[in-house]
Design an enzyme around this catalytic site. Structure first.
Site, PDB file in Angstrom:
ATOM      1  N   GLY A 171       0.725  -1.092  -0.039  1.00  0.00           N
ATOM      2  CA  GLY A 171       0.008  -0.054   0.137  1.00  0.00           C
ATOM      3  C   GLY A 171       1.017   1.354   0.061  1.00  0.00           C
ATOM      4  N   GLY A 172       0.514   2.296   0.936  1.00  0.00           N
ATOM      5  CA  GLY A 172       1.117   3.312   1.051  1.00  0.00           C
ATOM      6  C   GLY A 172       2.674   3.332   1.328  1.00  0.00           C
ATOM      7  N   GLY A 406      20.934  11.144 -32.308  1.00  0.00           N
ATOM      8  CA  GLY A 406      20.509  11.393 -30.869  1.00  0.00           C
ATOM      9  C   GLY A 406      21.646  11.027 -29.671  1.00  0.00           C
ATOM     10  CB  ALA A 407      23.420   7.875 -29.495  1.00  0.00           C
TER      11      ALA A 407
HETATM   12  C1  HXC Z   1      -3.335  -3.079  10.608  1.00  0.00           C
HETATM   13  C2  HXC Z   1      -2.090  -5.061   9.948  1.00  0.00           C
HETATM   14  C3  HXC Z   1      -2.208  -4.700   8.480  1.00  0.00           C
HETATM   15  C4  HXC Z   1      -2.627  -3.483   8.310  1.00  0.00           C
HETATM   16  C5  HXC Z   1      -0.951  -6.303   8.796  1.00  0.00           C
HETATM   17  N1  HXC Z   1      -1.436  -6.292  10.063  1.00  0.00           N
HETATM   18  N2  HXC Z   1      -1.377  -5.549   7.766  1.00  0.00           N
HETATM   19  N3  HXC Z   1      -2.937  -4.478  10.956  1.00  0.00           N
HETATM   20  N4  HXC Z   1      -3.480  -2.554   9.275  1.00  0.00           N
HETATM   21  N5  HXC Z   1      -2.724  -2.796   6.874  1.00  0.00           N
HETATM   22  C6  HXC Z   1      -1.164  -7.033  10.980  1.00  0.00           C
HETATM   23  C7  HXC Z   1      -2.046  -8.536  11.242  1.00  0.00           C
HETATM   24  O1  HXC Z   1      -3.216  -8.273  11.653  1.00  0.00           O
HETATM   25  C8  HXC Z   1      -0.876  -9.113  12.206  1.00  0.00           C
HETATM   26  O2  HXC Z   1      -1.395  -8.655  13.563  1.00  0.00           O
HETATM   27  C9  HXC Z   1       0.153  -8.635  11.910  1.00  0.00           C
HETATM   28  O3  HXC Z   1       0.208  -7.367  11.212  1.00  0.00           O
HETATM   29  C10 HXC Z   1       1.035  -9.669  10.748  1.00  0.00           C
HETATM   30  O4  HXC Z   1       0.296  -9.684   9.608  1.00  0.00           O
HETATM   31  P1  HXC Z   1       0.274 -11.316   8.889  1.00  0.00           P
HETATM   32  O5  HXC Z   1      -0.741 -11.332   7.874  1.00  0.00           O
HETATM   33  O6  HXC Z   1      -0.144 -12.207   9.940  1.00  0.00           O
HETATM   34  O7  HXC Z   1       1.633 -11.481   8.284  1.00  0.00           O
HETATM   35  P2  HXC Z   1       2.014 -12.017   6.838  1.00  0.00           P
HETATM   36  O8  HXC Z   1       0.926 -13.190   6.758  1.00  0.00           O
HETATM   37  O9  HXC Z   1       3.442 -12.292   6.882  1.00  0.00           O
HETATM   38  O10 HXC Z   1       1.337 -11.115   5.634  1.00  0.00           O
HETATM   39  C11 HXC Z   1       1.694  -9.810   5.744  1.00  0.00           C
HETATM   40  C12 HXC Z   1       1.074  -8.782   4.789  1.00  0.00           C
HETATM   41  C13 HXC Z   1      -0.522  -9.135   4.904  1.00  0.00           C
HETATM   42  C14 HXC Z   1       1.362  -9.459   3.328  1.00  0.00           C
HETATM   43  C15 HXC Z   1       1.428  -7.492   4.860  1.00  0.00           C
HETATM   44  O11 HXC Z   1      -0.686  -8.886   6.449  1.00  0.00           O
HETATM   45  C16 HXC Z   1      -1.235  -7.849   4.075  1.00  0.00           C
HETATM   46  O12 HXC Z   1      -1.587  -8.252   3.051  1.00  0.00           O
HETATM   47  N6  HXC Z   1      -1.883  -6.896   4.883  1.00  0.00           N
HETATM   48  C17 HXC Z   1      -2.636  -5.851   4.185  1.00  0.00           C
HETATM   49  C18 HXC Z   1      -1.671  -5.092   3.274  1.00  0.00           C
HETATM   50  C19 HXC Z   1      -2.474  -3.933   2.615  1.00  0.00           C
HETATM   51  O13 HXC Z   1      -3.208  -4.257   1.791  1.00  0.00           O
HETATM   52  N7  HXC Z   1      -2.182  -2.793   3.009  1.00  0.00           N
HETATM   53  C20 HXC Z   1      -2.658  -1.522   2.331  1.00  0.00           C
HETATM   54  C21 HXC Z   1      -3.384  -0.729   3.406  1.00  0.00           C
HETATM   55  S1  HXC Z   1      -3.832   0.623   2.598  1.00  0.00           S
HETATM   56  P3  HXC Z   1      -1.154  -9.702  14.566  1.00  0.00           P
HETATM   57  O14 HXC Z   1      -1.699  -9.124  15.698  1.00  0.00           O
HETATM   58  O15 HXC Z   1      -1.632 -11.157  14.318  1.00  0.00           O
HETATM   59  O16 HXC Z   1       0.526  -9.932  14.702  1.00  0.00           O
HETATM   60  C22 HXC Z   1      -2.764   1.672   2.201  1.00  0.00           C
HETATM   61  C23 HXC Z   1      -3.070   3.004   1.503  1.00  0.00           C
HETATM   62  C24 HXC Z   1      -2.150   4.108   1.890  1.00  0.00           C
HETATM   63  O17 HXC Z   1      -1.693   1.521   2.780  1.00  0.00           O
HETATM   64  C25 HXC Z   1      -2.081   5.041   0.677  1.00  0.00           C
HETATM   65  C26 HXC Z   1      -1.226   6.066   0.784  1.00  0.00           C
HETATM   66  C27 HXC Z   1      -0.949   7.024  -0.437  1.00  0.00           C
END
Ligand code: HXC
Length: 516
Positions: A171-172, A406-407
């Site tokens: 994401g961000g 151009g090069a």
């Molecule tokens: C809150 C989150 C989180 C999130 C993960 N966690 N992503 N908590 N917000 N975005 C937490 C999980 O609940 C978990 O908590 C711990 O982090 C580890 O995550 P897991 O999923 O168990 O780990 P893993 O299997 O290794 O997978 C990691 C991951 C996956 C690939 C990053 O968690 C994932 O896909 N997360 C979402 C990613 C995403 O789409 N983010 C976009 C957000 S929007 P516990 O308590 O169990 O340890 C964004 C927009 C911004 O960013 C734009 C700005 C321009």
């Protein structure tokens, strides 16, 4: 004597902060073959130099009322330390706390080290391992990213900013590295994408694995977003140290001068026979570069993306330089859209950090064709022109073989402000290749001839005899000298030394409008 209880409490709190998300999550991180944030910092920095700041910060917002555990440090370890005795500011996201996700307070911590880095003219290095915006913090997390992005952009060109990606960068989280100078990834461990597999599946039903979506191989060979990849975290962190050794701490310093004992007058005889006599036969420009630079000093960036272009840092006679060039053994060294983008960004990076640019030219020019024209080769090529024209650092060009059209103009002709242009005896400097020129200029003559093919060949041979050597360009002052290839190293070192105090003021302006 009994210890003061307040000291004991501090020790307990410090120990708690060092635990991150707790022993279970640390074990999970280790089981994935990943280091913790603090272990990574220990590896990155000179031994014992890390000083942590703001370890007791905790998260603020929870718009979903999840009542999750509150962890000290809020998912990022920040502070300062040294690399090769020079101060750097660092932040390392701690995946064991909410997956290293960005909250308002985590953003505050990262911005704090970025601000300190700017104020003290020191590089800022981020170790990224994050699930993106912390969902439960809602808009506060988004605002936190914006605070970082604004600083990334405003501090760009003032202090070096490097991202080492050691886990997911979702994401961000991906945009901050993309705004920085250098991205280093770890093979099969780091992933960078805006929308992850889960989101893609929800929206399109398509199942896709993270590696093929945004793994190191994709970003170093297909998207061109990352600059280097490494087989392990340790190797990635070592690469960050090495990259920094070529850069100054800020834009008013010069890069470090480091001699490694390689003789400044060394001449490599093999260079004299590197370019084949047959102009159609390729050779490998990397060999020329390796033979000219200080032994083992070439750190090539983006070696697997747009391989027809070469970029990277090296040392020549101890001077840190940016090498730009063509690889004639890949697509004849033609300049296409990706090559133009690759070289442009690097020329600008060298220019903003006072790194002289040494260009090795062997290119038939821009790649013709509908795909390139429709893809905007004019716009992309214009960026390269803009970057070379704007760059005020010492610029040295060596034309090894083709410098067509151009090069010639773009890759450091003296008309774009190149300080020294050398040509090897194999150089061919012309508007375009002999056959093409004959067809356009002498079409009527060729068509009217009894044997058009023989006439075309005769005219092309005449053209070739005039332009397929560097002496015509040397006679008109378009190159500064024709040199034996083996003399290239001492000639470049002499030029770098002479240009050390180059003064090239530019007219005042807010900023140019590069055709991005
Ligand atoms: C809150 C989150 C989180 C999130 C993960 N966690 N992503 N908590 N917000 N975005 C937490 C999980 O609940 C978990 O908590 C711990 O982090 C580890 O995550 P897991 O999923 O168990 O780990 P893993 O299997 O290794 O997978 C990691 C991951 C996956 C690939 C990053 O968690 C994932 O896909 N997360 C979402 C990613 C995403 O789409 N983010 C976009 C957000 S929007 P516990 O308590 O169990 O340890 C964004 C927009 C911004 O960013 C734009 C700005 C321009």
């Amino acid at each position: 004597m009994q210890e003061d209880p307040r000291i004991l409490e501090l020790r307990r709190n410090r120990a708690k902060a060092r635990e991150g998300g707790g022993a279970d999550r640390v074990a999970k991180q280790h089981a994935k073959g990943k280091l913790t944030a603090r272990e990574r910092l220990d590896f990155l920095l000179d031994r014992g130099t890390f000083n942590e700041i703001e370890p007791f910060i905790t998260s603020g917002h929870d718009e979903l009322g999840l009542e999750t555990e509150s962890f000290l440090g809020d998912g990022v370890v920040t502070g300062y330390g040294q690399i090769d005795g020079r101060t750097v500011y660092v932040y390392a996201q701690d995946f064991t706390i909410y997956g290293g996700t960005l909250s308002e307070m985590q953003s505050h911590k990262i911005c704090r080290v970025m601000d300190l880095a700017l104020r003290n003219g020191a590089p800022c290095i981020g170790l990224i391992d994050s699930g993106g915006a912390r969902i439960q913090e809602g808009v506060k997390a988004l605002g936190g990213y914006a605070e970082i992005f604004r600083r990334n952009a405003q501090y760009s060109g003032v202090i070096p900013q490097i991202s080492v990606m050691l886990g997911p960068c979702a994401g961000g989280a991906a945009y901050s590295p993309a705004l920085q100078d250098l991205i280093i990834m770890v093979e099969k461990q780091s992933f960078m994408f805006l929308t992850g597999p889960e989101v893609i599946k929800a929206v399109t039903g398509e199942k896709i694995d993270p590696e093929s979506l945004g793994g190191a191989a994709i970003h170093t060979s297909v998207s061109g977003t990352a600059h280097l990849s490494a087989a392990s975290e340790q190797e990635a962190l070592a690469l960050a140290r090495r990259a920094l050794s070529h850069l100054p701490s800020n834009n008013v310093e010069n890069p470090p001068f480091v001699q490694n004992g390689d003789d400044a007058l060394r001449m490599d005889e093999s260079l004299n026979s590197l370019v084949p006599l047959d102009p159609k036969e390729p050779y490998v420009m990397h060999q020329a570069i390796e033979a000219v630079v200080d032994h083992g000093s070439f750190l090539e960036l983006q070696p697997h993306w747009a391989r027809n272009a070469i970029i990277g840092w090296a040392r020549i006679g101890g001077y840190s330089v940016g090498i730009v060039g063509q690889e004639p053994s890949v697509m004849a060294g033609v300049i296409d859209i990706d090559a133009a983008d690759k070289m442009t960004r690097f020329v600008r990076m060298c220019d903003c950090f006072n790194v002289p640019i040494v260009t090795f030219v062997d290119s038939p020019g821009f790649l013709p064709g509908i795909a390139q024209e429709h893809g905007g080769i004019i716009r992309h090529g214009a960026k390269l022109l803009f970057a070379y024209s704007e760059a005020t650092v010492p610029k040295i060009t060596v034309i090894t073989r083709k410098a067509y059209g151009g090069a010639y103009v773009v890759m450091g002709s003296k008309y774009l402000g190149t300080d020294v242009t050398y040509a090897w005896p194999s150089a061919e400097i012309a508007v375009l290749g002999a056959e093409g020129a004959a067809n356009i200029l002498f079409k009527k003559m060729i068509d009217a001839a009894d044997d058009p093919a023989a006439e075309r060949k005769r005219i092309a041979d005449e053209y070739r005899a005039k332009f397929n050597n560097p002496y015509y360009a040397a006679s008109t002052g378009d190159v500064d000298d024709v040199i034996e290839p083996k003399e290239t190293r001492p000639k470049i070192i002499a030029a770098l030394s002479a240009l050390r105090d180059k003064y090239a003021p530019a007219p005042p302006r807010k900023h140019g409008n590069i055709p991005v």
